[in-house]
Design a protein around this motif. Sequence first.
Motif, PDB file in Angstrom:
ATOM      1  N   UNK A  87       0.816  -1.209   0.000  1.00  0.00           N
ATOM      2  CA  UNK A  87       0.000   0.000   0.000  1.00  0.00           C
ATOM      3  C   UNK A  87       0.853   1.264   0.000  1.00  0.00           C
ATOM      4  N   UNK A  88       1.991   1.230   0.677  1.00  0.00           N
ATOM      5  CA  UNK A  88       2.850   2.421   0.774  1.00  0.00           C
ATOM      6  C   UNK A  88       3.419   2.819  -0.585  1.00  0.00           C
ATOM      7  N   UNK A  89       3.829   1.823  -1.360  1.00  0.00           N
ATOM      8  CA  UNK A  89       4.428   2.093  -2.668  1.00  0.00           C
ATOM      9  C   UNK A  89       3.452   1.921  -3.825  1.00  0.00           C
ATOM     10  N   UNK A  90       2.187   1.686  -3.520  1.00  0.00           N
ATOM     11  CA  UNK A  90       1.112   1.572  -4.510  1.00  0.00           C
ATOM     12  C   UNK A  90       1.427   0.532  -5.592  1.00  0.00           C
ATOM     13  N   UNK A  91       1.589  -0.703  -5.156  1.00  0.00           N
ATOM     14  CA  UNK A  91       1.832  -1.772  -6.121  1.00  0.00           C
ATOM     15  C   UNK A  91       1.478  -3.136  -5.523  1.00  0.00           C
ATOM     16  N   UNK A  92       1.249  -4.098  -6.410  1.00  0.00           N
ATOM     17  CA  UNK A  92       0.976  -5.472  -6.001  1.00  0.00           C
ATOM     18  C   UNK A  92       2.081  -6.351  -6.561  1.00  0.00           C
ATOM     19  N   UNK A  93       2.649  -7.202  -5.724  1.00  0.00           N
ATOM     20  CA  UNK A  93       3.654  -8.152  -6.192  1.00  0.00           C
ATOM     21  C   UNK A  93       2.905  -9.352  -6.764  1.00  0.00           C
ATOM     22  N   UNK A  94       3.083  -9.612  -8.047  1.00  0.00           N
ATOM     23  CA  UNK A  94       2.411 -10.732  -8.697  1.00  0.00           C
ATOM     24  C   UNK A  94       3.341 -11.928  -8.654  1.00  0.00           C
ATOM     25  N   UNK A  95       3.081 -12.843  -7.725  1.00  0.00           N
ATOM     26  CA  UNK A  95       3.968 -13.986  -7.502  1.00  0.00           C
ATOM     27  C   UNK A  95       3.651 -15.163  -8.413  1.00  0.00           C
ATOM     28  N   UNK A  96       2.431 -15.202  -8.945  1.00  0.00           N
ATOM     29  CA  UNK A  96       2.048 -16.306  -9.829  1.00  0.00           C
ATOM     30  C   UNK A  96       1.522 -15.757 -11.156  1.00  0.00           C
ATOM     31  N   UNK A  97       2.398 -15.078 -11.913  1.00  0.00           N
ATOM     32  CA  UNK A  97       1.970 -14.495 -13.185  1.00  0.00           C
ATOM     33  C   UNK A  97       2.003 -15.488 -14.324  1.00  0.00           C
ATOM     34  N   UNK A  98       1.362 -15.143 -15.411  1.00  0.00           N
ATOM     35  CA  UNK A  98       1.457 -15.938 -16.625  1.00  0.00           C
ATOM     36  C   UNK A  98       2.895 -15.877 -17.111  1.00  0.00           C
TER      37      UNK A  98
END
Length: 219
Positions: A87-98
Amino acid sequence: MDVENILSTASEEDLVKLRQALKTKSKYQKKGVYREKENKVRFFNPDEREKFIYAVNPEWRNYYWMLMLTGLRYKEAKHVKIGDIDFANKQIIILKPKGGVQRYCHLSSYSTKFLRQWKASDNLKEQDTLSFPTIQHLIQLMKRVCKDQSIKDYSDFSVHNLRKTHENYLIALNKDEVKITRHMGHTLKTAQQHYISSAFIKDKNQLDKIRGWLSDIFE
């Protein structure tokens, strides 16, 4: 091509394979799996987006909001845990991407606020997912709501159209193409082949709505 001659000289094994292939194709055609879309590049314009989202039952609304605000693929969104959201850096870590390559999905201030509210209202913890329903349910509900709201091409809509909507909004805002492709998790070539420019979205009211949702996404 002389079909009769080909069939008369084919081995029994080849004929069995042919009959099986035809049977399988027929089965899927009956289910509509291979129905050709009339409009393959369709996405929601801002007015349609609002019309659709506020016609959806509040119980399901958040799922469509997230997919439209992030541009995530359904399977990527389904596996997101609260702890994956920075939330602080406004991003989501996508750990299971295509494709299996970890990436970051950027968030606008509007999107970050939306996810904070969702977390708080459902009392979600770090290891909790957002409990996405099945993709079939989301698609069926989406088509039904679009039809009820007289949104054109409703039969061509699927969850993937939400991803197209998100990317086309970023293009309409003249965001950097390299940042867009990294954020979306595909190459520039893929973007050019499967997404269209939304340069035609020039109406000030329409652009103002997009800015309200996504203007500071890469800031």
